[in-house]
Design a protein around this motif. Sequence first.
Motif, PDB file in Angstrom:
ATOM      1  N   ARG A 221      11.744  16.831   5.251  1.00  0.00           N
ATOM      2  CA  ARG A 221      13.041  17.491   5.090  1.00  0.00           C
ATOM      3  C   ARG A 221      14.149  16.473   5.278  1.00  0.00           C
TER       4      ARG A 221
ATOM      5  N   LEU B 121      16.247  26.768   1.149  1.00  0.00           N
ATOM      6  CA  LEU B 121      14.885  26.490   1.608  1.00  0.00           C
ATOM      7  C   LEU B 121      13.959  27.640   1.219  1.00  0.00           C
TER       8      LEU B 121
ATOM      9  N   TRP C 151      19.564  18.455   2.791  1.00  0.00           N
ATOM     10  CA  TRP C 151      19.425  19.916   2.646  1.00  0.00           C
ATOM     11  C   TRP C 151      20.568  20.661   3.324  1.00  0.00           C
TER      12      TRP C 151
END
Lengths: 171, 470
Positions: free
Chosen positions: B432, B74, B436
Motif C-alpha cells: 500500500r 480501496l 492511496w
Amino acid sequence: MRKTLFESMTRGPLTEPPPAPDEAGLAELAQSVNRAARAKLGRSLSIRHVDAGSCNGCELELHALSNAFYDLERFGLRFVASPRHADVLTVTGPVTKNMREALKRTYDAMPDPKWVVAIGACAVDGGLFAASDVVEGGVKDVLPVDLHIRGCPPSPTELLKGLIALLERAA
Amino acid sequence: MKLTRTIVTEEGWNQASDRLANGGLTLLGLWGDAPCVYMALLDEATAEILVLSYACRDGAYPSVGARHPPAIRLERTIRDLHKLNAAGAVDTRPWLDHGGAPYAFLPAEGEGLHQIAVGPVHAGIIEPGHFRFTANGEHIVRVEQRLGYVHKGIEALMSGATLDDAAKLAARTSGDSTVAYTYAFALAAEAALQIAPPPRAVYLRALMAELERLANHFGDIGAICNDASFALMHTQTGILRERTLRAAELCFGHRLMMDVIVPGGVIHDLAADGPARLEELLSEIRRAFPPLVELYDNTASLQDRTVTTGIVKPDYARQYGAGGYVGRASGRNFDARRAVGYEPYSHLAFKVPVLDAGDVNARIWIRIREVEQSLALIDQILSLLPTGEIQTAIQANGKACEGLGLVEAFRGDVLVWLRLDASGQVARCHLRDASWFQWPLLETAIKDNIVADFPLCNKSFNCSYSGHDL
Ligand code: SF4
C-alpha cells in the motif's frame, strides 16, 4: 539568483562528452531505417514519450537525460509535448491492458516517417510482468519497434548511446 | 514492530469502522485475501498497529467507506481484484478494472461549467492517469481522478512466487521508491519468519533509504519550481540529484539501488571507498543547497505561485491519514521512522518537520527541511556503521506465517503485508503506497484554484501512479 548564475558561468560546464553509439542498436536499426527518411529529417529528432505501464524507474532516467551532465538537446534530440510534433515514440513499461488503446492512439497521431524505441527490460518483452493477466506483453506486441534499449532501468548513458545510434541512422 | 491480527465478527468490523470515522484510529490499509478482507489500523497515540480480518459472507463484508470515505477507493479495488463486495458501499464503480462500460464521472452542475479531459497520456515525461476537470473559465469547481492505467497485476504475480521473486516485484512497484519498497517487504518477511538481519545490513538499509529520499526531494523541489517556470532551480537541484544517484551507484552498484535490500539483509556491501564518496557528496550538497533554499525564499515571483496555492486542510490530512510531506505540511505529525521507530531509526537523532499552512509552499519547505535531516542522518549512519555480515540466511519455518512492514518512503509510509505458506513461498502480499491517501486530497486541494495551477499542485504532491495502480 544573480550569484548562482554568475557562479555557473565561471565554473565551466558539467556536461560530459557523448558516448559512442550503441553497436547492437546500430545493427538493429540498419534494417528499419531507410535513406529517404534520413534525408528528409536532418540531424534532429523530436521525441514523444509514453509510459505504457512502467514502474516509473525508466522515466526517472529519461528525465536525467535533460540534466546538465547529459544535456540531450545538444544532440538535436528533444522531447515534445504532442505526438503530432514527434518523429520518435519512446515507450517504457510492459504494455498494460489499460494503456494499450492510449498507446496505439498516440502512435497513430504521429506523422510518418516515425520510429518506435522500446526502453527498459519491461518494454522488451513485459519483463517481470510478462506473465500477468492484465499485461499485453512488450511494446512489440502492440506496435512495430525499431530499437530496444535494455536495462532496468537503462542508465542515462545507455539511453544516450541508443538514441545517438538512432540519430546516426535515422537523421 | 508490535503486530497482532484479530479475527473479528461483523460487529467488531463495524466498530473499527466507527472508530475510524470518529478519528480514534487511522486507516493504514484495507485489502482482500479471499475469502477474507483485512484492515490495518494505526492508533496514533500509542503508535500501535492492529490488523483485523473478517471472513466474508456470500462474498461480502460491511462497507468501511460508507462510514469512512478514505476506504472507498480501496473497496472498489478489492471488488475489482478479489470479487468481494462492500455491502452498503456509496460508490460501486470499478477502479483498477477498465474493462467494463464507459466510466461514469461524477457530475458537477451549474451555469457556464465546462469539462476539460486530460490524460492518460500527458505532455511531459510522467506516468499516465486521467484528470477530469469541471471549470468555469479558469476556475476549477471539481477535478476527478481516474487511475489504474498502469495496473500490472503485481499482487497477483506475487501469489505463489518465491520470496526472491516477490522481492523483485516489490522493488518495481514504484521505481522512485524502490529502496523503500524492498525495505518494507524485507521487514514484513523478517517479521513473518522471525529472523533478524545483521546489524550492518540494518544500517546500510537506512543509508540507502536516506540517499533515495535525498535524490527524490532534490528532483521534486526543482520540478515544482519548474512548473512555475523557474527553470534555474530545476537545473541546479537536477545536478544535486544526479550527484546523489552517482554516489549511490558507486556505493551500491545501482543508481536507484534496486534489488539491493532483500529479506535477511542486503546483497551489496558498501563499496570500500563508499564512506569517502559519501563525505564528498554531503559536503557538496552542504555547499550548494543552502544558496538554492535562499533563492527559493527570496524569489517573489516564485513565492507568488506557491504560497496559498493548493491548500490541503489539516482536517482532511488527519482523516485520510495522509503521510509524507502532504500530511506533514498540513499539521499531521507522523513519520513512520519515528512513530513506529523501526531499526536503526530508534537509535538515530532526527527531527520531523511539521507545518500547518498546507499549501504548495509548505510542501516544498517540508522537503527542504527533510533534506537537511537526511544529511544529518547519513552522518550518523556512517559514524555508527557496524562491521560484520550483511545477510542472514532465510529459512522457511515449516508453517504458514504473516508479517507486516511499514517504512517511510520519500513520499510517505509504505505498508507491506505478507502471508507465507509452510514452504516459505508467498501466499499473498499486499503493498500500500502512501499515494492511496494522498490522491483524494489532491482533488480537495485544487478546488477553487485555477486550471493553470493544477500542474504545480500535482507536482507538489508527486503521487505515485504505479505504486497506486499496482
Ligand atoms: S525496466 Fe525496470 S525500471 Fe523500467 S519500468 Fe521496467 S521495472 Fe521499471
